[in-house]
Design a protein around this motif. Structure first.
Motif, PDB file in Angstrom:
ATOM      1  N   GLY A 129      49.678  27.666  30.340  1.00  0.00           N
ATOM      2  CA  GLY A 129      49.202  28.468  29.002  1.00  0.00           C
ATOM      3  C   GLY A 129      49.938  29.883  28.764  1.00  0.00           C
ATOM      4  O   GLY A 129      50.634  30.232  29.724  1.00  0.00           O
ATOM      5  N   ILE A 130      49.907  30.496  27.623  1.00  0.00           N
ATOM      6  CA  ILE A 130      50.659  31.623  27.289  1.00  0.00           C
ATOM      7  C   ILE A 130      50.146  32.554  28.002  1.00  0.00           C
ATOM      8  O   ILE A 130      50.809  33.992  27.978  1.00  0.00           O
ATOM      9  N   LEU A 131      48.662  32.865  27.840  1.00  0.00           N
ATOM     10  CA  LEU A 131      47.975  33.945  28.504  1.00  0.00           C
ATOM     11  C   LEU A 131      48.123  34.175  29.727  1.00  0.00           C
ATOM     12  O   LEU A 131      48.330  33.214  30.651  1.00  0.00           O
ATOM     13  N   ARG A 132      48.279  35.586  30.114  1.00  0.00           N
ATOM     14  CA  ARG A 132      48.285  35.864  31.656  1.00  0.00           C
ATOM     15  C   ARG A 132      47.187  36.795  31.970  1.00  0.00           C
ATOM     16  O   ARG A 132      46.959  37.687  31.550  1.00  0.00           O
ATOM     17  N   PHE A 133      46.120  36.424  33.051  1.00  0.00           N
ATOM     18  CA  PHE A 133      45.135  37.031  33.230  1.00  0.00           C
ATOM     19  C   PHE A 133      45.419  38.002  34.325  1.00  0.00           C
ATOM     20  O   PHE A 133      45.363  37.438  35.496  1.00  0.00           O
ATOM     21  N   GLN A 134      45.530  39.366  34.190  1.00  0.00           N
ATOM     22  CA  GLN A 134      45.740  40.117  35.229  1.00  0.00           C
ATOM     23  C   GLN A 134      44.706  40.668  36.015  1.00  0.00           C
ATOM     24  O   GLN A 134      44.991  41.369  37.063  1.00  0.00           O
ATOM     25  N   GLY A 135      43.269  40.103  35.741  1.00  0.00           N
ATOM     26  CA  GLY A 135      42.306  40.764  36.627  1.00  0.00           C
ATOM     27  C   GLY A 135      41.828  42.093  36.088  1.00  0.00           C
ATOM     28  O   GLY A 135      42.321  42.607  35.122  1.00  0.00           O
ATOM     29  N   GLY A 136      40.984  42.522  37.085  1.00  0.00           N
ATOM     30  CA  GLY A 136      40.378  43.992  36.607  1.00  0.00           C
ATOM     31  C   GLY A 136      40.224  44.759  37.861  1.00  0.00           C
ATOM     32  O   GLY A 136      40.069  44.437  38.999  1.00  0.00           O
ATOM     33  N   TYR A 137      40.454  46.074  37.598  1.00  0.00           N
ATOM     34  CA  TYR A 137      40.360  47.240  38.629  1.00  0.00           C
ATOM     35  C   TYR A 137      39.365  48.250  38.397  1.00  0.00           C
ATOM     36  O   TYR A 137      39.202  48.654  36.933  1.00  0.00           O
ATOM     37  N   PRO A 138      38.893  48.960  39.223  1.00  0.00           N
ATOM     38  CA  PRO A 138      38.034  50.147  38.794  1.00  0.00           C
ATOM     39  C   PRO A 138      38.926  51.283  38.202  1.00  0.00           C
ATOM     40  O   PRO A 138      40.034  51.266  38.492  1.00  0.00           O
ATOM     41  N   LYS A 139      38.157  51.889  37.012  1.00  0.00           N
ATOM     42  CA  LYS A 139      39.115  52.788  36.201  1.00  0.00           C
ATOM     43  C   LYS A 139      39.107  54.053  36.925  1.00  0.00           C
ATOM     44  O   LYS A 139      40.244  54.837  36.393  1.00  0.00           O
ATOM     45  N   ASN A 140      38.315  54.383  37.859  1.00  0.00           N
ATOM     46  CA  ASN A 140      38.296  55.787  38.645  1.00  0.00           C
ATOM     47  C   ASN A 140      37.781  55.581  40.025  1.00  0.00           C
ATOM     48  O   ASN A 140      37.703  54.479  40.279  1.00  0.00           O
ATOM     49  N   ILE A 141      38.017  56.525  40.819  1.00  0.00           N
ATOM     50  CA  ILE A 141      37.595  56.437  42.234  1.00  0.00           C
ATOM     51  C   ILE A 141      36.062  56.860  42.258  1.00  0.00           C
ATOM     52  O   ILE A 141      35.541  56.965  43.449  1.00  0.00           O
ATOM     53  N   ASP A 142      35.328  57.177  41.209  1.00  0.00           N
ATOM     54  CA  ASP A 142      33.948  57.664  41.319  1.00  0.00           C
ATOM     55  C   ASP A 142      33.002  56.799  42.189  1.00  0.00           C
ATOM     56  O   ASP A 142      31.994  57.084  42.814  1.00  0.00           O
ATOM     57  N   TRP A 143      33.206  55.517  42.073  1.00  0.00           N
ATOM     58  CA  TRP A 143      32.549  54.382  42.821  1.00  0.00           C
ATOM     59  C   TRP A 143      32.702  54.425  44.328  1.00  0.00           C
ATOM     60  O   TRP A 143      31.519  54.165  44.844  1.00  0.00           O
ATOM     61  N   ILE A 144      33.247  55.233  44.971  1.00  0.00           N
ATOM     62  CA  ILE A 144      33.515  55.510  46.412  1.00  0.00           C
ATOM     63  C   ILE A 144      32.405  56.335  46.750  1.00  0.00           C
ATOM     64  O   ILE A 144      31.692  56.228  48.064  1.00  0.00           O
ATOM     65  N   ASP A 145      32.067  57.269  45.946  1.00  0.00           N
ATOM     66  CA  ASP A 145      30.876  58.422  46.324  1.00  0.00           C
ATOM     67  C   ASP A 145      29.454  57.659  46.244  1.00  0.00           C
ATOM     68  O   ASP A 145      28.652  58.268  46.953  1.00  0.00           O
ATOM     69  N   ASP A 146      29.276  56.530  45.701  1.00  0.00           N
ATOM     70  CA  ASP A 146      27.891  55.847  45.971  1.00  0.00           C
ATOM     71  C   ASP A 146      27.817  54.856  47.066  1.00  0.00           C
ATOM     72  O   ASP A 146      29.007  54.206  47.487  1.00  0.00           O
ATOM     73  N   SER A 147      26.861  54.702  47.594  1.00  0.00           N
ATOM     74  CA  SER A 147      26.724  53.744  48.675  1.00  0.00           C
ATOM     75  C   SER A 147      27.120  52.023  48.399  1.00  0.00           C
ATOM     76  O   SER A 147      26.694  51.585  47.236  1.00  0.00           O
ATOM     77  N   LEU A 148      28.335  51.745  49.286  1.00  0.00           N
ATOM     78  CA  LEU A 148      28.587  50.462  48.815  1.00  0.00           C
ATOM     79  C   LEU A 148      27.870  49.335  49.720  1.00  0.00           C
ATOM     80  O   LEU A 148      28.056  48.175  49.434  1.00  0.00           O
ATOM     81  N   VAL A 149      27.052  49.805  50.732  1.00  0.00           N
ATOM     82  CA  VAL A 149      26.258  48.882  51.424  1.00  0.00           C
ATOM     83  C   VAL A 149      24.915  48.496  50.548  1.00  0.00           C
ATOM     84  O   VAL A 149      24.324  49.588  50.274  1.00  0.00           O
ATOM     85  N   ASP A 150      24.940  47.286  50.369  1.00  0.00           N
ATOM     86  CA  ASP A 150      23.759  46.722  49.761  1.00  0.00           C
ATOM     87  C   ASP A 150      23.081  45.723  50.698  1.00  0.00           C
ATOM     88  O   ASP A 150      23.425  45.401  51.463  1.00  0.00           O
ATOM     89  N   VAL A 151      21.825  45.264  50.073  1.00  0.00           N
ATOM     90  CA  VAL A 151      21.107  44.454  50.929  1.00  0.00           C
ATOM     91  C   VAL A 151      20.390  43.224  50.165  1.00  0.00           C
ATOM     92  O   VAL A 151      20.289  43.351  48.928  1.00  0.00           O
ATOM     93  N   VAL A 152      20.410  42.380  50.577  1.00  0.00           N
ATOM     94  CA  VAL A 152      19.808  40.970  50.211  1.00  0.00           C
ATOM     95  C   VAL A 152      18.681  40.534  50.829  1.00  0.00           C
ATOM     96  O   VAL A 152      18.640  40.431  52.237  1.00  0.00           O
ATOM     97  N   HIS A 153      17.409  40.448  50.219  1.00  0.00           N
ATOM     98  CA  HIS A 153      16.163  40.156  51.031  1.00  0.00           C
ATOM     99  C   HIS A 153      15.380  39.272  50.566  1.00  0.00           C
ATOM    100  O   HIS A 153      14.508  39.523  49.575  1.00  0.00           O
ATOM    101  N   PRO A 154      15.556  37.980  50.662  1.00  0.00           N
ATOM    102  CA  PRO A 154      14.833  36.939  50.040  1.00  0.00           C
ATOM    103  C   PRO A 154      13.358  36.952  50.684  1.00  0.00           C
ATOM    104  O   PRO A 154      12.834  37.146  51.669  1.00  0.00           O
TER     105      PRO A 154
END
Length: 545
Positions: A129-154
């Protein structure tokens, strides 16, 4: 030597890196290994140079309303983001292309799909195909300041049948990030073609991207054609806790409630094998053949969410939030109509008799039992949810208490007639869960309360209801490690609209409702029967179902 190797490069085995396990035996000075993992990652990210696309790439920003995660498939038992250049979280172009291609099938002809996305041609070869999907990146660094550790609890078995749950598991996710997605083309395209391409990507991302999208992860603010219905809500209650004991409102509570109610209602009209199959078809799940993608998912946006600390708990207050039920698959117009009717019934049932999130079976004590606000020795209990005015079409109007009876009777008939149920050739119910919705297994009692200060039953959960008789800490009311067999709800009373297109009329009163699943052979069977006799003979409550 292993201590010098970052945890993300160590094998997932005892004595090395097992960050998906929640260690409940840590000393006060220790932290979960997952925090060590995220700290190591964040320190290694190149913060001086944000990822950028070149000038030939078209880009668009998207804000995620809650958490977002892509499963890298790198670590056994752990869901974590894909990590790209310079340590940045990354949404792969291959995943982007897959989501785009699925959404493009309804907009592109076969020839256009081949042109833009590539694939097998008519001559037995492969055409890029002619399209190239380059993916996605965070726009800024702010996400580092929030907790990255998440929990799954069935908690499905625990909530429905009181069986011990499987415990909590850790995953790594980004909290409310903004991502920039890029698409380029090997050929020059017109502005109209680019507009069509981004419309298709908007539709693709409208269903959510990454992992666990049906539970509210990876959702943006707009959902387009994926939105089946949206209700506006306001609510207050106890926020969930992250692993570090910090409060966080978790929108996956809505899917948990709606999925649980689906099983409660279906198990009252069909055999358990059918219930499991249909629930997984609707909400997703797992089978011996792998993961099942359900037809339904949720997204939740709460711009005015507030978190505060009160009575040893973090509490939330939400105004004018949007709960959207999404269609996660391509379905026919008739299927879409059937799904909308079914989910509308689920929403009405959920709001009539309970709530969402932690302690949803009990009313918000600070609102209906004000002494709880002034006594720091007491724990915060319960939640309270209401429809915003613009969504009152989903409420159950109550002119007489018999209107509740009528709704519940109609609900069970409608569930039994649900078109999707017929394809499984259901048999009669053969397994009664503790909270199966079936006459003989559940009773609903109600009364009209003058205002929010006029709750009678709230006092019965904490003391005697008549003389020295009490259900406090019984099997009915439950305790810290035992889910009770009674739901308590103060439902705002609205009168039916007096004219077409008029909203229901708010009376300022409440319908106080008790939903009881009596265990007539349990340890508290006699105490339960005494309480039911009291409700019938010597209280203001009427049995409605």
């Amino acid at each position: 030597m292993s201590d010098q190797i970052p945890l993300m490069f160590q094998a997932q085995m005892a004595g090395r890196s097992q960050i998906q396990k929640l260690n409940t035996k840590l000393e006060k000075h220790e932290q979960q290994q997952a925090y060590d993992w995220s700290d190591q990652w964040c320190r290694a990210i190149d913060r001086k140079q944000l990822p950028k696309f070149d000038s030939s790439t078209q880009t668009k920003d998207y804000d995620f309303t809650w958490r977002m995660v892509t499963n890298s498939g790198q670590d056994a038992g752990l869901i974590r983001p894909v990590i790209g250049a310079r340590g940045w979280a990354f949404f792969p172009g291959s995943s982007m292309k897959g989501a785009f291609r699925r959404s493009a099938s309804g907009s592109f002809s076969k020839a256009d799909l081949l042109k833009f996305c590539g694939g097998d041609d008519d001559e037995g070869g492969f055409k890029p195909g002619i399209l190239r999907f380059q993916g996605g990146y965070p726009k800024n660094i702010d996400w580092i300041d929030d907790s990255l550790v998440d929990v799954v609890h069935p908690q499905e078995s625990w909530q429905l049948n009181g069986q011990k749950d499987n415990g909590a598991f850790i995953q790594i996710s980004l909290y409310q990030p903004t991502f920039v997605f890029g698409i380029s083309s090997s050929e020059t395209l017109t502005p109209i073609e680019w507009e069509t391409i981004w419309k298709i990507w908007d539709r693709a991302i409208g269903r959510g991207i990454g992992s666990r999208v049906s539970a509210g992860y990876g959702q943006t603010k707009a959902h387009g054609e994926s939105s089946l219905l949206t209700v506006r809500l306001r609510g207050e209650g106890i926020a969930s806790q992250r692993i570090d004991k910090v409060g966080e409102f978790r929108p996956n509570a809505f899917k948990a409630a709606l999925r649980g109610h689906t099983q409660r209602l279906l198990s009252g009209v069909a055999d358990w094998e059918t219930v499991e199959q249909l629930t997984k078809a609707l909400w997703g799940g797992f089978s011996e053949n792998g993961a099942i993608v359900g037809q339904l998912g949720i997204a939740f946006s709460a711009p005015d969410l507030e978190l505060n600390y009160r009575n040893r708990a973090t509490v939330y207050s939400i105004e004018d939030a949007a709960l959207s039920i999404l269609v996660m698959q391509d379905v026919s117009e008739q299927q879409r109509k059937n799904l909308k009717i079914f989910t509308m019934q689920l929403i009405k049932f959920s709001m009539l008799l309970g709530g969402f999130g932690k302690s949803w079976r009990r009313i918000e004590h600070g609102r209906f039992f004000p002494s709880y606000l002034n006594d720091s020795r007491k724990c915060t209990i319960g939640c309270h949810w209401e429809f915003e005015d613009k969504s009152l079409m989903y409420c159950v109007p109550v002119k007489q208490l018999e209107d509740v009876t009528r709704f519940l009777d109609d609900l069970q008939r409608n569930v039994a007639r649900f078109p999707m149920l017929k394809k499984y050739s259901p048999k009669s119910p053969d397994r009664i869960l503790r909270e199966t919705w079936k006459k003989g297994n559940v009773e609903v009692w109600g009364r009209i309360a003058d205002d929010e200060k006029d709750s009678e039953a709230v006092h019965w959960f904490h003391g005697a209801y008549e003389g020295s008789r009490s259900i406090y800490k019984s099997e009915l009311t439950g305790s810290m490690r035992q889910i009770g067999r009674m739901w308590h709800r103060m439902y705002p009373r609205y009168l039916p609209p007096t004219a077409e297109k008029m909203p229901p009329k708010d009376t300022g009163e409440f319908i106080e409702l008790l939903t009881i699943f009596p265990n007539r052979s349990g340890n508290d069977a006699a105490k339960t029967q005494e309480f039911l006799d009291f409700l019938r003979d010597r209280s203001d409550f009427e049995q409605l179902w």
